[in-house]
Design an enzyme around this catalytic site. Sequence first.
Site, mmCIF file in Angstrom:
data_model
loop_
_atom_site.group_PDB
_atom_site.id
_atom_site.type_symbol
_atom_site.label_atom_id
_atom_site.label_comp_id
_atom_site.label_asym_id
_atom_site.label_seq_id
_atom_site.Cartn_x
_atom_site.Cartn_y
_atom_site.Cartn_z
ATOM 1 N N GLY A 14 0.863 -1.184 0.093
ATOM 2 C CA GLY A 14 0.117 0.086 -0.009
ATOM 3 C C GLY A 14 1.010 1.319 0.021
ATOM 4 N N GLU A 34 3.733 3.987 6.232
ATOM 5 C CA GLU A 34 2.459 3.069 6.041
ATOM 6 C C GLU A 34 1.635 3.833 5.179
ATOM 7 O OE1 GLU A 34 0.565 0.481 6.515
ATOM 8 O OE2 GLU A 34 -0.095 0.125 8.555
ATOM 9 N N ASP A 35 0.762 3.179 4.513
ATOM 10 C CA ASP A 35 -0.428 3.935 3.768
ATOM 11 C C ASP A 35 -1.568 4.463 4.534
ATOM 12 O OD1 ASP A 35 -1.379 1.293 3.890
ATOM 13 O OD2 ASP A 35 -2.049 0.915 2.394
ATOM 14 N N ASP A 43 -5.321 1.730 10.454
ATOM 15 C CA ASP A 43 -6.654 1.348 10.606
ATOM 16 C C ASP A 43 -6.833 1.053 12.274
ATOM 17 O OD1 ASP A 43 -9.402 0.794 10.604
ATOM 18 O OD2 ASP A 43 -9.355 -0.777 9.402
ATOM 19 N N SER A 44 -6.775 -0.226 12.718
ATOM 20 C CA SER A 44 -6.982 -0.796 13.824
ATOM 21 C C SER A 44 -5.390 -0.380 14.439
ATOM 22 C CB SER A 44 -6.948 -2.441 13.915
ATOM 23 O OG SER A 44 -6.100 -2.958 13.330
ATOM 24 N N GLY A 45 -4.424 -0.374 13.443
ATOM 25 C CA GLY A 45 -3.013 -0.165 14.011
ATOM 26 C C GLY A 45 -2.358 -1.552 14.429
ATOM 27 N N THR A 88 -1.198 -4.027 12.403
ATOM 28 C CA THR A 88 -0.036 -4.154 11.818
ATOM 29 C C THR A 88 1.430 -3.441 12.274
ATOM 30 O OG1 THR A 88 -1.426 -4.413 9.787
ATOM 31 C CG2 THR A 88 0.900 -4.425 9.030
ATOM 32 N N LYS A 104 -6.937 6.439 10.529
ATOM 33 C CA LYS A 104 -8.541 6.406 10.917
ATOM 34 C C LYS A 104 -8.571 6.585 12.418
ATOM 35 C CE LYS A 104 -10.189 3.889 6.999
ATOM 36 N NZ LYS A 104 -10.662 2.596 6.484
ATOM 37 N N ARG A 144 -5.351 0.771 -7.044
ATOM 38 C CA ARG A 144 -4.029 1.253 -6.480
ATOM 39 C C ARG A 144 -3.357 2.276 -7.338
ATOM 40 N NH1 ARG A 144 -2.266 -2.084 -2.300
ATOM 41 N NH2 ARG A 144 -2.495 -4.206 -2.763
HETATM 42 P P1 IMP Z 1 -4.357 -2.061 10.475
HETATM 43 O O1 IMP Z 1 -3.617 -3.311 10.854
HETATM 44 O O2 IMP Z 1 -5.898 -2.554 11.094
HETATM 45 O O3 IMP Z 1 -4.262 -0.788 11.017
HETATM 46 O O4 IMP Z 1 -4.607 -2.159 9.043
HETATM 47 C C1 IMP Z 1 -3.878 -1.417 8.165
HETATM 48 C C2 IMP Z 1 -3.910 -2.145 6.695
HETATM 49 O O5 IMP Z 1 -5.339 -2.516 6.320
HETATM 50 C C3 IMP Z 1 -3.680 -1.119 5.712
HETATM 51 O O6 IMP Z 1 -2.170 -1.201 5.536
HETATM 52 C C4 IMP Z 1 -4.218 -1.402 4.680
HETATM 53 O O7 IMP Z 1 -3.610 -2.359 3.747
HETATM 54 C C5 IMP Z 1 -5.442 -2.073 5.186
HETATM 55 N N1 IMP Z 1 -6.662 -0.949 5.297
HETATM 56 C C6 IMP Z 1 -7.236 -0.505 6.196
HETATM 57 N N2 IMP Z 1 -8.165 0.496 5.974
HETATM 58 C C7 IMP Z 1 -8.050 0.522 4.603
HETATM 59 C C8 IMP Z 1 -9.093 1.461 3.661
HETATM 60 O O8 IMP Z 1 -9.608 2.304 3.893
HETATM 61 N N3 IMP Z 1 -8.759 1.028 2.300
HETATM 62 C C9 IMP Z 1 -7.848 0.275 2.003
HETATM 63 N N4 IMP Z 1 -7.014 -0.531 2.850
HETATM 64 C C10 IMP Z 1 -7.117 -0.588 4.113
HETATM 65 MG MG MG Z 2 -4.639 -3.969 1.307
#
Ligand code: IMP
Ligand code: MG
Length: 184
Positions: free
Chosen positions: A54, A109-110, A113-115, A117, A141, A175
């Site tokens: 991403g 990081e792109d 979301d939950s954080g 990763t 987010k 993308r």
């Molecule tokens: P986390 O581990 O929940 O923070 O997830 C982060 C990853 O989920 C990002 O690197 C994205 O690949 C994917 N992701 C989360 N939200 C979105 C979104 O709104 N669009 C596309 N990918 C997302």
């Molecule tokens: Mg993705």
Amino acid sequence: MSASTTADPRLDGRAVKRIVYDEASIARRVGELGQAITADYPDGPLLVLGLLKGSFIFVSDLVRQIRRPLQVDFVVASSYGSAMASSGTVQMVYDPETDLRGKHIILAEDIVDSGRTISVLWDLLAQREPRSLAICALLHKHRPEHLRHPVRYVGFDAPSEFLVGYGLDHAENYRHLPYIASLQ
Ligand code: IMP
Ligand code: MG
């Protein structure tokens, strides 16, 4: 906006709900992030480490806005299935070839979301004894259930909608959009 977005040949006739960040806004903000990073790291080796896939467009634009010596590498992380994701199982499937010891690392990081990763990666990278470790996310987010580390650089505080473009995908599509759009 919708008339022009559905007319976009990159979308294959599918509509996106709206453009959330257009090309000019992204370029402006990435420029500001580059300036901040340039100012914050006056000395020492700097490695910008992009989290694939991403971040590939974000990293390529960001590093060109940082006016000091640096190196670029990438990590690929994988979380195994939705059932296992809740257990926080994240592995590095491509490990950076660069030695991280003694370097300032910016993990790019792109979107956070939950954080989850980014938190797991932080712990893995911290074991390599970098001189410092910081997170730079284009989008945040602010739903940090799993976020145990601060995100030092944030491009935009993103709405809680599903976003695509500028590296972000939905099932590997979109993308390549030069803007960031909402699918919901
Ligand atoms: P986390 O581990 O929940 O923070 O997830 C982060 C990853 O989920 C990002 O690197 C994205 O690949 C994917 N992701 C989360 N939200 C979105 C979104 O709104 N669009 C596309 N990918 C997302
Ligand atoms: Mg993705």
